[in-house]
Scaffold this active site. Structure first.
Site, PDB file in Angstrom:
ATOM      1  NE  ARG A 225      -1.941   1.987   3.553  1.00  0.00           N
ATOM      2  CZ  ARG A 225      -2.456   2.465   4.695  1.00  0.00           C
ATOM      3  NH1 ARG A 225      -3.672   2.101   5.071  1.00  0.00           N
ATOM      4  NH2 ARG A 225      -1.747   3.255   5.473  1.00  0.00           N
TER       5      ARG A 225
ATOM      6  CE1 TYR B 152      -4.946   6.461   7.781  1.00  0.00           C
ATOM      7  CE2 TYR B 152      -4.471   6.088   5.459  1.00  0.00           C
ATOM      8  CZ  TYR B 152      -4.713   5.595   6.726  1.00  0.00           C
ATOM      9  OH  TYR B 152      -4.705   4.258   6.945  1.00  0.00           O
TER      10      TYR B 152
ATOM     11  CG  ASP C 152      -6.830   3.600   3.497  1.00  0.00           C
ATOM     12  OD1 ASP C 152      -7.924   4.060   3.135  1.00  0.00           O
ATOM     13  OD2 ASP C 152      -6.613   3.121   4.629  1.00  0.00           O
TER      14      ASP C 152
ATOM     15  CG  HIS D  77      -8.173   7.036   6.120  1.00  0.00           C
ATOM     16  ND1 HIS D  77      -8.494   7.689   7.270  1.00  0.00           N
ATOM     17  CD2 HIS D  77      -7.831   5.791   6.478  1.00  0.00           C
ATOM     18  CE1 HIS D  77      -8.348   6.872   8.289  1.00  0.00           C
ATOM     19  NE2 HIS D  77      -7.945   5.711   7.842  1.00  0.00           N
TER      20      HIS D  77
ATOM     21  CD  GLU E  31      -7.735   0.240   3.099  1.00  0.00           C
ATOM     22  OE1 GLU E  31      -6.880  -0.516   2.573  1.00  0.00           O
ATOM     23  OE2 GLU E  31      -7.687   0.571   4.283  1.00  0.00           O
TER      24      GLU E  31
ATOM     25  CD  GLU F  59      -9.934   1.089   7.757  1.00  0.00           C
ATOM     26  OE1 GLU F  59      -9.166   0.589   6.920  1.00  0.00           O
ATOM     27  OE2 GLU F  59      -9.612   2.018   8.506  1.00  0.00           O
TER      28      GLU F  59
ATOM     29  NE  ARG G 119      -8.915  -3.328   3.668  1.00  0.00           N
ATOM     30  CZ  ARG G 119      -8.523  -2.793   4.802  1.00  0.00           C
ATOM     31  NH1 ARG G 119      -9.166  -1.780   5.323  1.00  0.00           N
ATOM     32  NH2 ARG G 119      -7.487  -3.257   5.427  1.00  0.00           N
TER      33      ARG G 119
ATOM     34  CD  GLU H 253      -4.360  -2.369   6.692  1.00  0.00           C
ATOM     35  OE1 GLU H 253      -5.465  -2.614   7.218  1.00  0.00           O
ATOM     36  OE2 GLU H 253      -3.963  -1.213   6.453  1.00  0.00           O
TER      37      GLU H 253
ATOM     38  CD1 TRP I  61      -7.727  12.068  10.205  1.00  0.00           C
ATOM     39  CD2 TRP I  61      -7.997   9.933  10.768  1.00  0.00           C
ATOM     40  NE1 TRP I  61      -6.484  11.496  10.263  1.00  0.00           N
ATOM     41  CE2 TRP I  61      -6.617  10.189  10.604  1.00  0.00           C
ATOM     42  CE3 TRP I  61      -8.416   8.636  11.117  1.00  0.00           C
ATOM     43  CZ2 TRP I  61      -5.639   9.191  10.782  1.00  0.00           C
ATOM     44  CZ3 TRP I  61      -7.456   7.670  11.283  1.00  0.00           C
ATOM     45  CH2 TRP I  61      -6.076   7.947  11.127  1.00  0.00           C
TER      46      TRP I  61
HETATM   47  O1  EZ4 Z   1      -6.818   4.661  10.234  1.00  0.00           O
HETATM   48  O2  EZ4 Z   1      -7.048   1.660  12.114  1.00  0.00           O
HETATM   49  O3  EZ4 Z   1      -6.200   0.592   6.688  1.00  0.00           O
HETATM   50  N1  EZ4 Z   1      -5.957   1.085   7.720  1.00  0.00           N
HETATM   51  C1  EZ4 Z   1      -6.459   2.197   8.252  1.00  0.00           C
HETATM   52  C2  EZ4 Z   1      -6.071   2.462   9.682  1.00  0.00           C
HETATM   53  C3  EZ4 Z   1      -7.064   3.300  10.441  1.00  0.00           C
HETATM   54  C4  EZ4 Z   1      -6.990   3.030  11.906  1.00  0.00           C
HETATM   55  C5  EZ4 Z   1      -8.144   3.721  12.641  1.00  0.00           C
HETATM   56  O4  EZ4 Z   1      -8.273   3.249  13.934  1.00  0.00           O
HETATM   57  O5  EZ4 Z   1      -7.174   2.913   7.590  1.00  0.00           O
HETATM   58  O6  EZ4 Z   1      -4.781   2.961   9.781  1.00  0.00           O
HETATM   59 CO    CO Z   2      -7.900   1.824   5.828  1.00  0.00          CO
END
Ligand code: EZ4
Ligand code: CO
Length: 405
Positions: free
Chosen positions: A147, A159, A212, A214, A238, A264, A285, A341, A405
């Site tokens: 990743r 992030y 990711d 995010h 992701e 997640e 996930r 992961e 976030w």
């Molecule tokens: O930000 O688990 O794929 N992993 C992620 C993580 C999340 C944290 C949040 O608690 O996106 O790093």
């Molecule tokens: Co993630």
């Protein structure tokens, strides 16, 4: 056999972990992970005050009935706190059942579908060059899937990458109030396309690459990103956008062939039901710790399987090695396993507290054949590292608007 005692153990070896130990009247015990980042004590209190007292004296072998009792019997179904509490008890009961049978959990699930679980590692960097240096080093170590996250020029913190060259893992135990980060979709778009263009030039076509987002994009922006990244052949994108409206992914899906992954933060099968049954995603996930344990995640994986969706369990540093072990057992069994992961074995303190012998070699995790989950928890070592309140950051747009976030 009866449940005699349930201990809730909170420890902070660099970051907080909530561990549950279910002890039986026959001396066998089981371990579960109940860690919910930034809400650790809410789950610990839920277990202590509302879950543990109801389970004393019950037969720990009735995993399904105890799961249903804690889910249907509560009136307030689902939710991250309640489901993490159920998850930890459930993992501990599978651990106990394995120890009774003298078998590792993957054997109880149906046995082996593969020799090992392929992992994706993280390459983060302050610049594209640094991210790609880190990715090249991971390839040297044998990882076949990586990743890529890189700091965004013009934004102080991003992030996956933190300002002072430490990754998010080392800093987690050290944030008594949520830090604030800034986000700009415009600046991100320029960076991310260049990141993958240069990654393919430098790393070649054989390595699986992932990214990711995010959840920082709107559905139409996510659709555009997926389209622009098509030439770079990602294994998956992701959390391209939030799916509180699951139909948002229909829009993304209709515009791009870049494979999509999400889940997640999900705590039940209902959070991803439409995503899966409409085949709007390619990878689910969800984590055992956050979606009702092995019982909850197994149900999601089976449901995903009949819709050609693969599992790709969350493996961030805020899931304890007990959750990692649960995932490896599920991954070894699941016919539709995709990828796991992986962020490394954790720091020295963590390795002293959580002991297991899952071997990571050549970018794959090899399950342990110890009965149950195969993890030991050193309570004395854990007691040296008491709980410290700590939060994830929050994210705001440049004008101050709260963002994802
Ligand atoms: O930000 O688990 O794929 N992993 C992620 C993580 C999340 C944290 C949040 O608690 O996106 O790093
Ligand atoms: Co993630």
């Amino acid at each position: 056999m009866k449940i005699k005692d349930i201990k809730i153990l909170v420890t902070c070896p660099g970051r907080n972990f909530v561990t549950v130990k279910v002890v039986t009247d026959e001396g066998i015990y089981g371990l579960g992970d109940a860690t919910l980042n930034g809400r650790e004590m809410a789950v610990a209190t839920c277990l202590e005050e509302h879950v543990a007292p109801c389970l004393i004296g019950r037969d720990p072998q009735n995993i399904e009935d105890i799961w249903q009792y804690l889910y249907k019997g509560v009136y307030w179904r689902r939710g991250p706190i309640g489901m993490a509490a159920i998850a930890a008890i459930d993992m501990a009961l599978w651990d106990i059942k394995g120890k009774i049978a003298g078998l590792p959990v993957y054997q109880l699930l149906g046995g082996r579908s593969r020799k090992a679980a392929t992992l994706y590692a993280h390459a983060n960097g302050e610049s594209i060059d640094e991210t790609l240096d880190n990715a090249a080093a991971l390839m040297e170590d044998g990882f076949k899937a990586i990743r890529l996250q890189s700091a965004i020029p013009g934004l102080p913190v991003t992030y996956g990458v933190l300002g002072d060259k430490k990754d998010y893992f080392e800093l987690q135990g050290n944030r008594p109030l949520p830090p604030e980060e800034e986000w700009s979709t415009k600046k991100y778009f320029n960076l991310v396309i260049e990141l993958f263009e240069r990654a393919r030039e430098r790393l070649g076509d054989d390595i699986h690459l992932l990214h990711d987002v995010h959840s920082r994009l709107t559905p139409i922006e996510a659709a555009r990103l997926g389209k622009l990244l098509e030439p770079y052949d990602l294994m998956f994108l992701e959390d391209a956008c939030i799916a509180e409206n699951q139909e948002s992914y229909k829009l993304v899906r209709n515009h791009t062939t870049t494979p999509l992954a999400i889940g997640e933060t999900y705590n039940s099968i209902w959070d991803c039901k439409e995503l899966i049954e409409n085949q709007w995603i390619d990878y689910i996930r969800t984590a055992a710790t956050h979606a009702g344990g092995i019982t909850g995640l197994r149900r999601i994986i089976d449901f995903a399987g009949i819709h050609d969706v693969k599992s790709a369990p969350h493996g961030a540093p805020d899931l304890s090695p007990i959750c990692f072990a649960a995932h490896i057992h599920l991954n070894i069994w699941a016919p539709n396993f995709g990828i796991q992961e992986y962020v490394g074995p954790g720091n020295e303190e963590m390795q002293r507290i959580f002991k297991h012998n899952i071997k990571v070699e050549d970018g794959m995790a090899f399950v342990s054949d110890a009965p149950g989950l195969g993890v030991e928890f050193d309570e004395e070592a854990a007691a040296e590292f008491p709980y410290k309140r700590s939060y994830l950051p929050v994210s705001r747009l440049e004008d101050g608007t709260m963002w994802h976030w």
